[in-house]
Design an enzyme around this catalytic site. Sequence first.
Site, PDB file in Angstrom:
ATOM      1  N   LYS A 149      60.275 -39.489  -2.107  1.00 13.63           N
ATOM      2  CA  LYS A 149      58.948 -39.288  -1.509  1.00 13.63           C
ATOM      3  C   LYS A 149      58.860 -40.079  -0.216  1.00 13.63           C
ATOM      4  O   LYS A 149      59.449 -41.151  -0.099  1.00 13.63           O
ATOM      5  CB  LYS A 149      57.884 -39.774  -2.499  1.00 13.63           C
ATOM      6  CG  LYS A 149      56.461 -39.641  -2.013  1.00 13.63           C
ATOM      7  CD  LYS A 149      55.475 -40.208  -3.026  1.00 13.63           C
ATOM      8  CE  LYS A 149      55.193 -39.248  -4.148  1.00 13.63           C
ATOM      9  NZ  LYS A 149      54.117 -39.721  -5.051  1.00 13.63           N
ATOM     10  N   LYS A 153      58.275 -31.737  -7.899  1.00 14.43           N
ATOM     11  CA  LYS A 153      56.863 -32.023  -8.147  1.00 14.43           C
ATOM     12  C   LYS A 153      55.996 -31.346  -7.079  1.00 14.43           C
ATOM     13  O   LYS A 153      56.227 -31.533  -5.890  1.00 14.43           O
ATOM     14  CB  LYS A 153      56.627 -33.541  -8.107  1.00 14.43           C
ATOM     15  CG  LYS A 153      57.290 -34.280  -9.274  1.00 14.43           C
ATOM     16  CD  LYS A 153      57.337 -35.783  -9.015  1.00 14.43           C
ATOM     17  CE  LYS A 153      55.984 -36.392  -8.775  1.00 14.43           C
ATOM     18  NZ  LYS A 153      56.105 -37.806  -8.298  1.00 14.43           N
TER      19      LYS A 153
HETATM   20  O1  LIG Z   1      54.567 -40.408  -8.307  1.00 14.90           O
HETATM   21  C1  LIG Z   1      54.256 -41.598  -8.204  1.00 14.90           C
HETATM   22  C2  LIG Z   1      53.676 -42.038  -6.944  1.00 14.90           C
HETATM   23  O2  LIG Z   1      54.577 -42.171  -5.919  1.00 14.90           O
HETATM   24  C3  LIG Z   1      52.646 -43.051  -7.046  1.00 14.90           C
HETATM   25  O3  LIG Z   1      52.388 -43.673  -5.814  1.00 14.90           O
HETATM   26  P1  LIG Z   1      51.334 -44.864  -5.789  1.00 14.90           P
HETATM   27  O4  LIG Z   1      51.691 -45.764  -6.928  1.00 14.90           O
HETATM   28  O5  LIG Z   1      51.488 -45.500  -4.471  1.00 14.90           O
HETATM   29  O6  LIG Z   1      50.024 -44.206  -5.990  1.00 14.90           O
END
Ligand SMILES: O=C[C@H](O)COP(=O)(O)O
Length: 251
Positions: free
Chosen positions: A32, A94
């Site tokens: 991500k 996802k």
């Molecule tokens: O899928 C999990 C996420 O990347 C959560 O990101 P975050 O903890 O910054 O909301």
Amino acid sequence: MSRPRTRLLVSVSTPAEALLAAEAGADLIDAKDPSAGPLGALTPETVTGIVSAVRANASFADRLVTAVIGDHRDADAALVAADRIAATGVDMVKVGLYPELDRPALVAALGRRLAGRTRLVAVLLADHGLDLSLVVRIADAGFAGVMIDTMGKGDGLLTITGLDTLAGFIGHARSHGLMTGLAGSLKVADIDRLVPLGPDLIGFRGGLCEGGDRTRPLDPERVRAAAAGLGALVATAASTGAAATSRHAAE
Ligand SMILES: O=C[C@H](O)COP(=O)(O)O
């Protein structure tokens, strides 16, 4: 039969972070780009690099690699992006179901196009309420799982969604055969409250980064703390189960 334990998903933005997360105990390595939005996508080349880095290391053979497709509010763009990310060879793709989209139509189209090629995971955004009527459509379209995350990366999922609602979501999704996950600015301390609900995974980025800032590098100590927190709950559950079994045998 007992359910498999809740696994730790950690979002990473480079192959180096992927190895750091795996080394520190992440079960799922989630590709991500946190600087590109809540579900910001990395380039397919970087995702491929992350897949290769994890798979090249035999001690990480049990880890899964997932990736997001980006924050798309246009169904055609989402389909193209999902295709591209699926082609990288990740274990799961996802897809964020943003409220602006015709979500039932997109879910059906994704299922037709990709469910035979990869494991799809729908991401519901909790910020404006959860539409649980989507769960049956997600299951019918052949998705492997559904998780909750947040768009606004503020105070976290638990400040906008109650534990009862999350438990209801998990039970409902599971009754449709879906893997379940919870995420959204979670902190290590939230593990104790979320694991008893029984999700298959809990996901982190910001809470495991330096200074709690999701755009900064992962902090290996925080990843280790999250993995240890999950491990401790599993050990407690196992010993409680063993004690119950021996009590039962003695009766
Ligand atoms: O899928 C999990 C996420 O990347 C959560 O990101 P975050 O903890 O910054 O909301």
